[in-house]
Write a protein that holds these residues in place. Structure first.
Motif, PDB file in Angstrom:
ATOM      1  N   PRO A   1      20.239  22.092  31.140  1.00 30.03           N
ATOM      2  CA  PRO A   1      20.136  20.628  31.053  1.00 30.03           C
ATOM      3  C   PRO A   1      21.495  19.952  31.151  1.00 30.03           C
ATOM      4  CG  PRO A   1      18.694  21.651  29.437  1.00 30.03           C
ATOM      5  CD  PRO A   1      19.514  22.760  30.042  1.00 30.03           C
ATOM      6  N   GLY A   2      22.517  20.529  30.492  1.00 28.99           N
ATOM      7  CA  GLY A   2      23.856  19.948  30.546  1.00 28.99           C
ATOM      8  C   GLY A   2      24.397  19.911  31.960  1.00 28.99           C
ATOM      9  N   ALA A   3      24.184  20.996  32.724  1.00 22.91           N
ATOM     10  CA  ALA A   3      24.640  21.033  34.117  1.00 22.91           C
ATOM     11  C   ALA A   3      23.919  19.983  34.950  1.00 22.91           C
ATOM     12  CB  ALA A   3      24.418  22.428  34.697  1.00 22.91           C
ATOM     13  N   ARG A   4      22.608  19.830  34.720  1.00 24.56           N
ATOM     14  CA  ARG A   4      21.851  18.823  35.473  1.00 24.56           C
ATOM     15  C   ARG A   4      22.356  17.417  35.183  1.00 24.56           C
ATOM     16  NH1 ARG A   4      17.320  22.191  34.412  1.00 24.56           N
ATOM     17  NH2 ARG A   4      16.733  20.930  32.609  1.00 24.56           N
ATOM     18  N   HIS A   5      22.651  17.139  33.908  1.00 22.87           N
ATOM     19  CA  HIS A   5      23.153  15.816  33.545  1.00 22.87           C
ATOM     20  C   HIS A   5      24.494  15.530  34.225  1.00 22.87           C
ATOM     21  CE1 HIS A   5      19.977  15.110  30.789  1.00 22.87           C
ATOM     22  NE2 HIS A   5      20.396  15.911  29.822  1.00 22.87           N
ATOM     23  N   LEU A   6      25.384  16.533  34.240  1.00 23.83           N
ATOM     24  CA  LEU A   6      26.699  16.330  34.849  1.00 23.83           C
ATOM     25  C   LEU A   6      26.569  16.160  36.363  1.00 23.83           C
ATOM     26  CD1 LEU A   6      29.714  16.064  34.651  1.00 23.83           C
ATOM     27  CD2 LEU A   6      29.910  18.556  34.583  1.00 23.83           C
ATOM     28  N   ILE A   7      25.687  16.933  36.979  1.00 23.91           N
ATOM     29  CA  ILE A   7      25.466  16.804  38.422  1.00 23.91           C
ATOM     30  C   ILE A   7      24.965  15.400  38.763  1.00 23.91           C
ATOM     31  CG2 ILE A   7      23.954  17.562  40.307  1.00 23.91           C
ATOM     32  CD1 ILE A   7      24.224  20.419  39.144  1.00 23.91           C
ATOM     33  N   GLU A   8      24.079  14.870  37.931  1.00 22.39           N
ATOM     34  CA  GLU A   8      23.585  13.504  38.158  1.00 22.39           C
ATOM     35  C   GLU A   8      24.733  12.499  38.139  1.00 22.39           C
ATOM     36  OE1 GLU A   8      20.694  12.880  35.135  1.00 22.39           O
ATOM     37  OE2 GLU A   8      19.249  14.285  36.000  1.00 22.39           O
ATOM     38  N   GLU A   9      25.667  12.668  37.207  1.00 25.01           N
ATOM     39  CA  GLU A   9      26.798  11.745  37.128  1.00 25.01           C
ATOM     40  C   GLU A   9      27.710  11.883  38.346  1.00 25.01           C
ATOM     41  OE1 GLU A   9      27.041   9.393  35.048  1.00 25.01           O
ATOM     42  OE2 GLU A   9      25.410  10.041  33.722  1.00 25.01           O
ATOM     43  N   LEU A  10      27.956  13.113  38.784  1.00 25.65           N
ATOM     44  CA  LEU A  10      28.823  13.329  39.939  1.00 25.65           C
ATOM     45  C   LEU A  10      28.205  12.788  41.217  1.00 25.65           C
ATOM     46  CD1 LEU A  10      30.072  16.911  39.079  1.00 25.65           C
ATOM     47  CD2 LEU A  10      31.563  14.942  39.486  1.00 25.65           C
ATOM     48  N   ILE A  11      26.899  13.017  41.391  1.00 23.27           N
ATOM     49  CA  ILE A  11      26.224  12.518  42.587  1.00 23.27           C
ATOM     50  C   ILE A  11      26.146  10.997  42.558  1.00 23.27           C
ATOM     51  CG2 ILE A  11      24.009  12.444  43.794  1.00 23.27           C
ATOM     52  CD1 ILE A  11      23.673  15.399  43.095  1.00 23.27           C
ATOM     53  N   GLY A  12      25.893  10.434  41.368  1.00 22.76           N
ATOM     54  CA  GLY A  12      25.867   8.978  41.234  1.00 22.76           C
ATOM     55  C   GLY A  12      27.209   8.368  41.571  1.00 22.76           C
ATOM     56  N   GLN A  13      28.280   9.012  41.126  1.00 21.58           N
ATOM     57  CA  GLN A  13      29.646   8.579  41.430  1.00 21.58           C
ATOM     58  C   GLN A  13      29.895   8.607  42.922  1.00 21.58           C
ATOM     59  OE1 GLN A  13      32.929  10.863  39.973  1.00 21.58           O
ATOM     60  NE2 GLN A  13      33.109   9.673  38.129  1.00 21.58           N
ATOM     61  N   SER A  14      29.414   9.679  43.578  1.00 20.28           N
ATOM     62  CA  SER A  14      29.622   9.842  45.004  1.00 20.28           C
ATOM     63  C   SER A  14      28.944   8.723  45.776  1.00 20.28           C
ATOM     64  CB  SER A  14      29.079  11.204  45.454  1.00 20.28           C
ATOM     65  OG  SER A  14      29.303  11.415  46.817  1.00 20.28           O
ATOM     66  N   SER A  15      27.732   8.326  45.342  1.00 15.35           N
ATOM     67  CA  SER A  15      27.000   7.250  46.003  1.00 15.35           C
ATOM     68  C   SER A  15      27.751   5.933  45.871  1.00 15.35           C
ATOM     69  CB  SER A  15      25.598   7.114  45.402  1.00 15.35           C
ATOM     70  OG  SER A  15      24.876   8.311  45.570  1.00 15.35           O
TER      71      SER A  15
ATOM     72  N   LEU B   1      26.091  32.250  49.485  1.00 16.45           N
ATOM     73  CA  LEU B   1      25.677  32.585  48.121  1.00 16.45           C
ATOM     74  C   LEU B   1      25.601  31.356  47.221  1.00 16.45           C
ATOM     75  CD1 LEU B   1      27.795  35.819  47.465  1.00 16.45           C
ATOM     76  CD2 LEU B   1      25.369  35.666  48.076  1.00 16.45           C
ATOM     77  N   TYR B   2      26.006  30.196  47.750  1.00 16.42           N
ATOM     78  CA  TYR B   2      26.116  29.009  46.903  1.00 16.42           C
ATOM     79  C   TYR B   2      25.272  27.859  47.430  1.00 16.42           C
ATOM     80  CZ  TYR B   2      30.204  31.793  45.779  1.00 16.42           C
ATOM     81  OH  TYR B   2      31.016  32.831  45.455  1.00 16.42           O
ATOM     82  N   GLU B   3      24.836  27.023  46.498  1.00 12.13           N
ATOM     83  CA  GLU B   3      24.282  25.718  46.844  1.00 12.13           C
ATOM     84  C   GLU B   3      25.445  24.732  46.771  1.00 12.13           C
ATOM     85  OE1 GLU B   3      21.316  25.138  47.793  1.00 12.13           O
ATOM     86  OE2 GLU B   3      20.047  26.762  47.018  1.00 12.13           O
ATOM     87  N   SER B   4      25.627  23.940  47.818  1.00 11.07           N
ATOM     88  CA  SER B   4      26.748  23.008  47.798  1.00 11.07           C
ATOM     89  C   SER B   4      26.334  21.655  48.364  1.00 11.07           C
ATOM     90  CB  SER B   4      27.942  23.559  48.584  1.00 11.07           C
ATOM     91  OG  SER B   4      27.623  23.690  49.957  1.00 11.07           O
ATOM     92  N   THR B   5      26.876  20.616  47.754  1.00 13.42           N
ATOM     93  CA  THR B   5      26.638  19.247  48.188  1.00 13.42           C
ATOM     94  C   THR B   5      27.980  18.552  48.309  1.00 13.42           C
ATOM     95  OG1 THR B   5      24.546  19.193  46.970  1.00 13.42           O
ATOM     96  CG2 THR B   5      25.489  17.065  47.632  1.00 13.42           C
ATOM     97  N   LYS B   6      28.192  17.883  49.424  1.00 14.10           N
ATOM     98  CA  LYS B   6      29.446  17.157  49.617  1.00 14.10           C
ATOM     99  C   LYS B   6      29.564  16.047  48.570  1.00 14.10           C
ATOM    100  CE  LYS B   6      31.720  14.011  52.831  1.00 14.10           C
ATOM    101  NZ  LYS B   6      31.652  13.359  54.151  1.00 14.10           N
TER     102      LYS B   6
ATOM    103  N   LEU C   1      30.178  19.917  45.448  1.00 12.66           N
ATOM    104  CA  LEU C   1      29.610  20.245  44.147  1.00 12.66           C
ATOM    105  C   LEU C   1      28.872  21.570  44.338  1.00 12.66           C
ATOM    106  CD1 LEU C   1      27.649  17.741  41.899  1.00 12.66           C
ATOM    107  CD2 LEU C   1      27.207  20.174  41.919  1.00 12.66           C
ATOM    108  N   VAL C   2      29.341  22.610  43.673  1.00 13.18           N
ATOM    109  CA  VAL C   2      28.889  23.974  43.967  1.00 13.18           C
ATOM    110  C   VAL C   2      28.216  24.616  42.762  1.00 13.18           C
ATOM    111  CG1 VAL C   2      29.628  26.257  44.767  1.00 13.18           C
ATOM    112  CG2 VAL C   2      30.850  24.213  45.551  1.00 13.18           C
ATOM    113  N   THR C   3      27.070  25.233  43.014  1.00 12.32           N
ATOM    114  CA  THR C   3      26.393  26.065  42.020  1.00 12.32           C
ATOM    115  C   THR C   3      25.991  27.379  42.692  1.00 12.32           C
ATOM    116  OG1 THR C   3      24.230  25.075  42.552  1.00 12.32           O
ATOM    117  CG2 THR C   3      25.481  24.093  40.720  1.00 12.32           C
ATOM    118  N   ARG C   4      25.647  28.345  41.878  1.00 12.62           N
ATOM    119  CA  ARG C   4      25.203  29.642  42.407  1.00 12.62           C
ATOM    120  C   ARG C   4      23.780  29.503  42.932  1.00 12.62           C
ATOM    121  NH1 ARG C   4      27.386  34.636  43.959  1.00 12.62           N
ATOM    122  NH2 ARG C   4      25.809  36.233  43.741  1.00 12.62           N
ATOM    123  N   LYS C   5      23.538  29.941  44.172  1.00  9.16           N
ATOM    124  CA  LYS C   5      22.216  29.808  44.773  1.00  9.16           C
ATOM    125  C   LYS C   5      21.178  30.588  43.967  1.00  9.16           C
ATOM    126  CE  LYS C   5      21.806  29.375  49.164  1.00  9.16           C
ATOM    127  NZ  LYS C   5      21.821  29.580  50.632  1.00  9.16           N
TER     128      LYS C   5
END
Length: 327
Positions: free
Chosen positions: A294-308, A166-171, A284-288
């Motif tokens: 926009p706020g969620a997208r901005h935060l996801i960008e920061e988390l993914i950037g941090q992960s890289s 039920l979720y979209e998830s990214t390590k 990093l989990v969101t509902r599929k």
């Protein structure tokens, strides 16, 4: 008989919700009427309409005023939630119109708190008018809040769910664990420790059936040591820290991020114990299928950037945390 959802939606008005909240606050029809700019007869009529809408009395009439019954407390609680959601809706619309995203609600498990707060700091630096709600809890609770639409995203684990599809998830990152203690713990001067040396101390751990707790149980089992019977169980980083500060003989199992955060500030010491197992990675989990604000997208960008950045700069985190500058 409880009315249908369509019946409730078609008959319930927002001003009635405001009246319910005011009644919950004051317990007086007169004071509640004043708060929502109604006459007392008008408020009395509105309350009758509300109770008819829900098909049940919501208050007990006493000589002290109106006291909500069990159904009334339930309705008032949801009235507050709806009112809060409308406030968040307005806040988000204003943010979108101004181009900065507005608001994001994010959940996090204890071990990932330092990583999330770094991402939020970077987010606020770029979008200073952004509002962020942070909920720290277990993965199971956070996934339930995502299901209910209360959170936009969470840093947790979907593996604990019976319906991970039920979720979209990214390590986000692998989780390395560390054992920490008060800087005055009796074993803090040791250069190397075994699990047996710590077995008789009181452990602060996650509750049963959670990944971090299961990993520790496995470590004890593989070392052929009986798992401690008397534990201190919590999912709170602050409670863990407070317990370690209150008793210098306690030890705690936490993520390396939390351990390094506490150690950098001179609050605890990472003990030189090497665990053979690693915990499951953070996701990093969101509902599929759910649209992202926009706020969620901005935060996801920061988390993914941090992960890289972590992948590029990765080293042995336990070895790094145990180096002299971290002690």
């Amino acid at each position: 008989m409880t009315p249908s959802l369509n019946s409730i939606v078609s008959r319930l008005h927002l001003k009635q919700l405001r009246l319910l909240i005011a009644l919950g606050d004051h317990g007086s029809l007169l004071n509640a009427a004043k708060q929502v700019a109604l006459t007392q007869p008008g408020a009395s009529k509105a309350l009758q309409e509300i109770e008819t809408t829900f098909g049940a009395p919501l208050f007990n009439r006493t000589n002290r005023g109106l006291e909500p019954n069990a159904v009334g407390n339930c309705v008032i609680r949801y009235a507050r939630l709806i009112h809060t959601d409308l406030a968040h809706l307005r806040e988000e619309i204003v943010g979108i119109m101004r181009g900065h995203g507005g608001r994001v609600a994010v959940g996090v498990i204890m071990g990932a708190v330092p990583r999330l707060t770094e991402a939020i700091s970077a987010l606020i630096a770029k979008h200073p008018e952004m509002s962020v709600e942070i909920v720290e809890d277990t993965s199971a609770t956070l996934l339930n809040l995502i299901d209910a639409g209360r959170l936009d995203l969470a840093v947790c684990r979907t593996t604990i769910s019976q319906t991970p599809y039920l979720y979209e998830s990214t390590k986000v990152q692998d989780e390395t664990l560390a054992v920490i203690a008060n800087v005055h713990h009796p074993v803090c001067g040791e250069k190397e420790l075994t699990l047996k040396a710590l077995a008789d101390f009181r452990w602060v751990v996650y509750r049963a059936n959670m990944p971090m707790r299961m990993l520790l149980e496995r470590e004890f089992r593989e070392a052929e040591i009986r798992f401690p019977l008397h534990l201190l169980e919590t999912t709170s980083a602050f409670a863990t820290l407070s317990l370690l500060q209150s008793n210098p003989t306690f030890v705690a199992l936490v993520s390396i991020d939390v351990a390094q955060f506490f150690t950098r500030h001179g609050i605890t010491r990472i003990l030189p114990l090497q665990l053979s197992s690693r915990s499951e990675p953070y996701e990093l989990v969101t509902r599929k299928g759910a649209p992202l604000t926009p706020g969620a997208r901005h935060l996801i960008e920061e988390l993914i950037g941090q992960s890289s950045e972590t992948d590029v700069n990765s080293s042995d985190p336990v070895e790094s945390a145990s180096s002299p500058q971290h002690k």
